[in-house]
Structures are given as structure tokens and as C-alpha cells.
Design a protein around this motif. Sequence first.
Motif, PDB file in Angstrom:
ATOM      1  N   ASP A 123       0.943  -1.123  -0.008  1.00  0.00           N
ATOM      2  CA  ASP A 123       0.036  -0.017   0.130  1.00  0.00           C
ATOM      3  C   ASP A 123       0.845   1.300  -0.053  1.00  0.00           C
ATOM      4  OD1 ASP A 123       0.577   0.570   2.653  1.00  0.00           O
ATOM      5  OD2 ASP A 123      -0.741  -0.961   3.122  1.00  0.00           O
ATOM      6  N   PHE A 124       0.245   2.516   0.176  1.00  0.00           N
ATOM      7  CA  PHE A 124       0.680   3.661   0.173  1.00  0.00           C
ATOM      8  C   PHE A 124       2.057   3.878   0.962  1.00  0.00           C
ATOM      9  CE2 PHE A 124      -1.715   4.851   3.562  1.00  0.00           C
ATOM     10  CZ  PHE A 124      -1.146   6.263   3.796  1.00  0.00           C
ATOM     11  N   ARG A 125       1.987   3.134   2.073  1.00  0.00           N
ATOM     12  CA  ARG A 125       2.923   3.434   2.958  1.00  0.00           C
ATOM     13  C   ARG A 125       4.348   3.076   2.671  1.00  0.00           C
ATOM     14  NH1 ARG A 125       0.573  -0.540   7.632  1.00  0.00           N
ATOM     15  NH2 ARG A 125      -0.507  -1.370   5.951  1.00  0.00           N
ATOM     16  N   LEU A 126       4.633   2.525   1.710  1.00  0.00           N
ATOM     17  CA  LEU A 126       5.923   2.228   0.858  1.00  0.00           C
ATOM     18  C   LEU A 126       6.333   3.671   0.311  1.00  0.00           C
ATOM     19  CD1 LEU A 126       5.438  -1.191  -0.781  1.00  0.00           C
ATOM     20  CD2 LEU A 126       7.219  -0.486   0.893  1.00  0.00           C
ATOM     21  N   LEU A 127       5.403   4.270  -0.414  1.00  0.00           N
ATOM     22  CA  LEU A 127       5.697   5.312  -1.085  1.00  0.00           C
ATOM     23  C   LEU A 127       5.867   6.645   0.055  1.00  0.00           C
ATOM     24  CD1 LEU A 127       5.992   7.320  -3.543  1.00  0.00           C
ATOM     25  CD2 LEU A 127       3.386   7.579  -3.546  1.00  0.00           C
ATOM     26  N   GLY A 128       5.049   6.718   1.227  1.00  0.00           N
ATOM     27  CA  GLY A 128       4.829   7.747   2.123  1.00  0.00           C
ATOM     28  C   GLY A 128       6.265   7.634   3.004  1.00  0.00           C
ATOM     29  N   ASN A 129       6.673   6.312   3.251  1.00  0.00           N
ATOM     30  CA  ASN A 129       8.188   6.416   3.941  1.00  0.00           C
ATOM     31  C   ASN A 129       9.234   6.823   2.901  1.00  0.00           C
ATOM     32  OD1 ASN A 129       8.152   4.740   6.690  1.00  0.00           O
ATOM     33  ND2 ASN A 129       6.566   3.963   5.529  1.00  0.00           N
ATOM     34  N   LEU A 130       9.151   6.641   1.676  1.00  0.00           N
ATOM     35  CA  LEU A 130      10.277   7.130   0.866  1.00  0.00           C
ATOM     36  C   LEU A 130      10.085   8.780   0.502  1.00  0.00           C
ATOM     37  CD1 LEU A 130      12.335   6.728  -1.394  1.00  0.00           C
ATOM     38  CD2 LEU A 130      10.483   6.431  -2.945  1.00  0.00           C
ATOM     39  N   ALA A 131       8.941   9.184   0.464  1.00  0.00           N
ATOM     40  CA  ALA A 131       8.791  10.659   0.531  1.00  0.00           C
ATOM     41  C   ALA A 131       9.389  11.277   1.937  1.00  0.00           C
ATOM     42  CB  ALA A 131       7.254  11.175   0.299  1.00  0.00           C
ATOM     43  N   TYR A 132       8.843  10.886   2.840  1.00  0.00           N
ATOM     44  CA  TYR A 132       9.446  11.494   4.215  1.00  0.00           C
ATOM     45  C   TYR A 132      10.993  11.471   4.423  1.00  0.00           C
ATOM     46  CZ  TYR A 132       4.643  12.305   5.972  1.00  0.00           C
ATOM     47  OH  TYR A 132       3.429  12.885   6.252  1.00  0.00           O
ATOM     48  N   ALA A 133      11.484  10.365   3.773  1.00  0.00           N
ATOM     49  CA  ALA A 133      12.985  10.200   3.780  1.00  0.00           C
ATOM     50  C   ALA A 133      13.556  11.276   2.912  1.00  0.00           C
ATOM     51  CB  ALA A 133      13.366   8.767   3.517  1.00  0.00           C
ATOM     52  N   GLU A 230     -10.319  22.811   9.132  1.00  0.00           N
ATOM     53  CA  GLU A 230      -9.850  23.191  10.559  1.00  0.00           C
ATOM     54  C   GLU A 230      -9.157  22.263  11.382  1.00  0.00           C
ATOM     55  OE1 GLU A 230      -9.950  26.334  11.667  1.00  0.00           O
ATOM     56  OE2 GLU A 230     -11.315  27.162  10.017  1.00  0.00           O
ATOM     57  N   GLU A 231      -9.512  21.075  11.367  1.00  0.00           N
ATOM     58  CA  GLU A 231      -8.667  20.009  12.163  1.00  0.00           C
ATOM     59  C   GLU A 231      -7.295  19.840  11.684  1.00  0.00           C
ATOM     60  OE1 GLU A 231     -11.139  16.529  11.635  1.00  0.00           O
ATOM     61  OE2 GLU A 231     -12.820  17.180  13.077  1.00  0.00           O
ATOM     62  N   GLY A 232      -7.193  19.909  10.359  1.00  0.00           N
ATOM     63  CA  GLY A 232      -5.555  19.972   9.806  1.00  0.00           C
ATOM     64  C   GLY A 232      -5.023  21.004  10.040  1.00  0.00           C
ATOM     65  N   LYS A 233      -5.510  21.936   9.990  1.00  0.00           N
ATOM     66  CA  LYS A 233      -5.066  23.404  10.246  1.00  0.00           C
ATOM     67  C   LYS A 233      -4.262  23.312  11.820  1.00  0.00           C
ATOM     68  CE  LYS A 233      -5.392  28.513  10.669  1.00  0.00           C
ATOM     69  NZ  LYS A 233      -6.775  29.534  10.276  1.00  0.00           N
ATOM     70  N   GLU A 234      -5.041  22.886  12.806  1.00  0.00           N
ATOM     71  CA  GLU A 234      -4.443  22.928  14.048  1.00  0.00           C
ATOM     72  C   GLU A 234      -3.104  21.850  14.123  1.00  0.00           C
ATOM     73  OE1 GLU A 234      -7.629  21.330  16.550  1.00  0.00           O
ATOM     74  OE2 GLU A 234      -8.964  23.138  16.236  1.00  0.00           O
ATOM     75  N   ASP A 235      -3.039  20.852  13.354  1.00  0.00           N
ATOM     76  CA  ASP A 235      -1.910  20.107  13.497  1.00  0.00           C
ATOM     77  C   ASP A 235      -0.990  20.372  12.434  1.00  0.00           C
ATOM     78  OD1 ASP A 235      -3.271  18.562  15.484  1.00  0.00           O
ATOM     79  OD2 ASP A 235      -4.269  17.238  14.057  1.00  0.00           O
ATOM     80  N   HIS A 236      -1.155  21.376  11.671  1.00  0.00           N
ATOM     81  CA  HIS A 236      -0.256  21.945  10.590  1.00  0.00           C
ATOM     82  C   HIS A 236      -0.150  20.745   9.572  1.00  0.00           C
ATOM     83  CE1 HIS A 236       0.756  25.236  13.243  1.00  0.00           C
ATOM     84  NE2 HIS A 236       1.319  24.480  14.318  1.00  0.00           N
ATOM     85  N   LEU A 237      -1.177  19.925   9.652  1.00  0.00           N
ATOM     86  CA  LEU A 237      -1.164  18.938   8.471  1.00  0.00           C
ATOM     87  C   LEU A 237      -1.026  19.606   7.133  1.00  0.00           C
ATOM     88  CD1 LEU A 237      -1.120  15.910   8.473  1.00  0.00           C
ATOM     89  CD2 LEU A 237      -3.968  16.043   7.957  1.00  0.00           C
ATOM     90  N   TRP A 238      -1.798  20.643   6.840  1.00  0.00           N
ATOM     91  CA  TRP A 238      -1.596  21.227   5.513  1.00  0.00           C
ATOM     92  C   TRP A 238      -0.161  21.534   4.856  1.00  0.00           C
ATOM     93  CZ3 TRP A 238      -5.349  17.946   5.006  1.00  0.00           C
ATOM     94  CH2 TRP A 238      -6.657  18.355   5.803  1.00  0.00           C
ATOM     95  N   TYR A 239       0.570  21.965   5.989  1.00  0.00           N
ATOM     96  CA  TYR A 239       1.874  22.177   5.502  1.00  0.00           C
ATOM     97  C   TYR A 239       2.742  21.191   4.741  1.00  0.00           C
ATOM     98  CZ  TYR A 239       0.563  26.798   7.306  1.00  0.00           C
ATOM     99  OH  TYR A 239       0.116  28.024   7.650  1.00  0.00           O
ATOM    100  N   TRP A 240       2.593  19.871   5.825  1.00  0.00           N
ATOM    101  CA  TRP A 240       3.275  18.788   5.397  1.00  0.00           C
ATOM    102  C   TRP A 240       2.461  18.234   4.142  1.00  0.00           C
ATOM    103  CZ3 TRP A 240       7.563  17.622   7.394  1.00  0.00           C
ATOM    104  CH2 TRP A 240       7.860  17.949   8.632  1.00  0.00           C
ATOM    105  N   GLY A 241       1.207  18.250   3.826  1.00  0.00           N
ATOM    106  CA  GLY A 241       0.898  17.986   2.669  1.00  0.00           C
ATOM    107  C   GLY A 241       1.276  18.717   1.471  1.00  0.00           C
ATOM    108  N   ALA A 242       1.431  20.026   1.640  1.00  0.00           N
ATOM    109  CA  ALA A 242       2.161  20.540   0.435  1.00  0.00           C
ATOM    110  C   ALA A 242       3.294  20.557   0.288  1.00  0.00           C
ATOM    111  CB  ALA A 242       1.705  22.356   1.063  1.00  0.00           C
TER     112      ALA A 242
END
Length: 354
Positions: A123-133, A230-242
Motif C-alpha cells: 500500500d501507500f506506506r511504501l511511497l510515504g516512507n520514501l517521501a518522508y525520507a 480546521e482540524e488539519g490546520k490545528e496540527d499543521h497537517l496541510w503544510y506537510w501535505g503541501a
Amino acid sequence: MTQVANRDRERPKVTRAARFRSRWPDRIGYVAAAALFLYGLANVYWALGGDGFPFGAEDANPEYSAFEDTPANTLAPVLAALLLPASAVALLMALPGRRRVPRNVLLGCTWCFVAVTLAAFADFRLLGNLAYAVMLQIGAINWTVVNQFFLVVSAGLMAATALAYQRRLRNACGNCGRTDGGPDWTSPAEAARWGRKAVRIAVIIPFVYASTRWAWALGIPLGISDKLWEEGKEDHLWYWGAGLATLGALGALLTLGLVQRWGEIFPRWMLGLRGKRVPPLLAIIPASLVSLLITIAGVMYIRLEIQGKFDNQSEDWGTTVPEMFWPLWGAALATATLAYHLRRRGRCKRCGRL
């Protein structure tokens, strides 16, 4: 005979290492058979009650799994029954000569194994770990992701074995796949033509995905509800997504190198490398890896949609719909990479064909 003799005279001298690499078709099947057999034995161990089974109910994040509630004593035997016969199929394809088992059976079993492995267990966790690396944010590489990697590698070895087997059956060069009077679509000119079309698709789709993530980071809840934004904004999630979206967009721009001159000759601004030839594998290896991981991730989103995991997210289509086009992105990138390889492969180090 004259054609063969001329080809032998034109065949360039190659190093021992290059000659060894060109012999991969003779060995890949045995490597695949051994890897599949050993991993199959591991699943036999888990089926008998051994600790450490990584999938199903034992998954660190079972919500992403196709077998979320399946216990180890049910799923491990299934995996063993998938891997051990696949090992035998790989061995049959690797052995010289023709087997009594029809080739369509061997190839059918191979591609079914590859499809089930990539669609159901990765699943996408393979790609996610590569991107975060790449972003220097090393994710928690858990046991499930490690085993997904094992399965994807096994599927890749199996696919390479089938490719070598098919080439042997049609009396083509095992290393390059060429024959005397091969198909026109593999010529450099034709590959350049259809490769450009594939690159266009491989560039457009990631920018469509990135546009939603950039919009969220800029305060525009495109494709999501105000509550979720708003929920994502509180966790700064959207900046990581960007940030992840920007990586995808940069990768899309790099895809242009598969059809541009700077993908073959280092540009002037690259001090120390300017004017030098770009090694083909420098583009082929990462592009092939990313195309595979993108396809796996997109298939996971489609699978979750079929399973009904997104039924209550009609207001939040932006979180899932763009990802469902990723298999098309992955296929386009893989096609563009193949075209780049065909244009740049040059004379074969094994058969001497050009």
C-alpha cells in the motif's frame, strides 16, 4: 551468417562487470525461486503459530490493509500457498529448455501472483516512507512495511523471470530483448514519439493532485469540508501535505528530462558535470521505482473505495479522488521510462545488436 559475423565484429569490448550484468537473464529465475521459497517458509512458520506475522489483524495500521480483521492463522497459510507454488513456477521458467507445463500456465500464474501481491498486500506506506525520507523526516518503518518491501521485491524478481523466459521462447536476446528484424515500436524514433505522449500524462496528473494540497496550505478548503480543514490546520497537517505535493510536482518536472536534452547531457549550470553524458540508469532506476510505488498507492485508494471506506466522505473528495488517478500516473511514468531506455540503450553488450 554474414549478418551475425558483422554483428560480432561490431560488438564493443566490454568489461567483465558489464558482461556479468548482461547475464542477468540466466540467473534471475533462480534468485526469484530462492527468495519466494524462503519467504514462503517464513509464512509456514507463522501459519504454525510463530510470532511476528506482519499482515491482517497483526498489521501496525490495519485500517489500510485489505485483510483488516483476518487473523494470522488464516492469512499466513494463504500467503504460504501463494509463495511456495510461485517459487516452483519461477524455477520452471529458469531451467533451460522447454518444460511440459504450457507457457501460458506459467506466465498466467506469474502475472496473477504479481497482481495479487501488489494490489492486496502492498500500500501507500511504501511511497510515504520514501517521501518522508527525502524530506529528512524518517518515518516509523514498522515490521509491516518491511514485509511489504519483501513482497514487492519478490514480485519484481518474478516479473523479471517471466520477461527473461518470454525472451528465451521467442529466441530473442535475453539481455535486451532484440531480434533480427524486431518490431518498429522499439526503435529510438518510435520510442521518442510515444514516449512524449506518456510524459504529458505523467506531468499533468501530479499537478492536479498538488493543486489541492497547495490550496489547503493557502487556506482554501478545496474538496474538503471546513471542519476537516480546521482540524488539519490545528496540527499543521496541510503544510506537510503541501511539502509532499511539492515533491510530487518537482518529480513531475524531472519527468520532462525523459524527453529533453538535459535528460541526456548535463546542463551548463551543473558545475563539474556540464556537457557530460547522463548515465541512463541515473534516470531509469528512480523513475521505475517511483512509478511502481505510485501505482501501488493509487490501487490502495481504489481498493479502499471498493471496500466502502470512503462512503461517508462525499464532502471530502479532495482527500481521495486525486489519488485514484495515480495508477494512470504510474503507468504513464513507467511507459515514458521505457521509451527513454529504448532511446538510450545503444548496442547490446551481449548480442551486439543496435
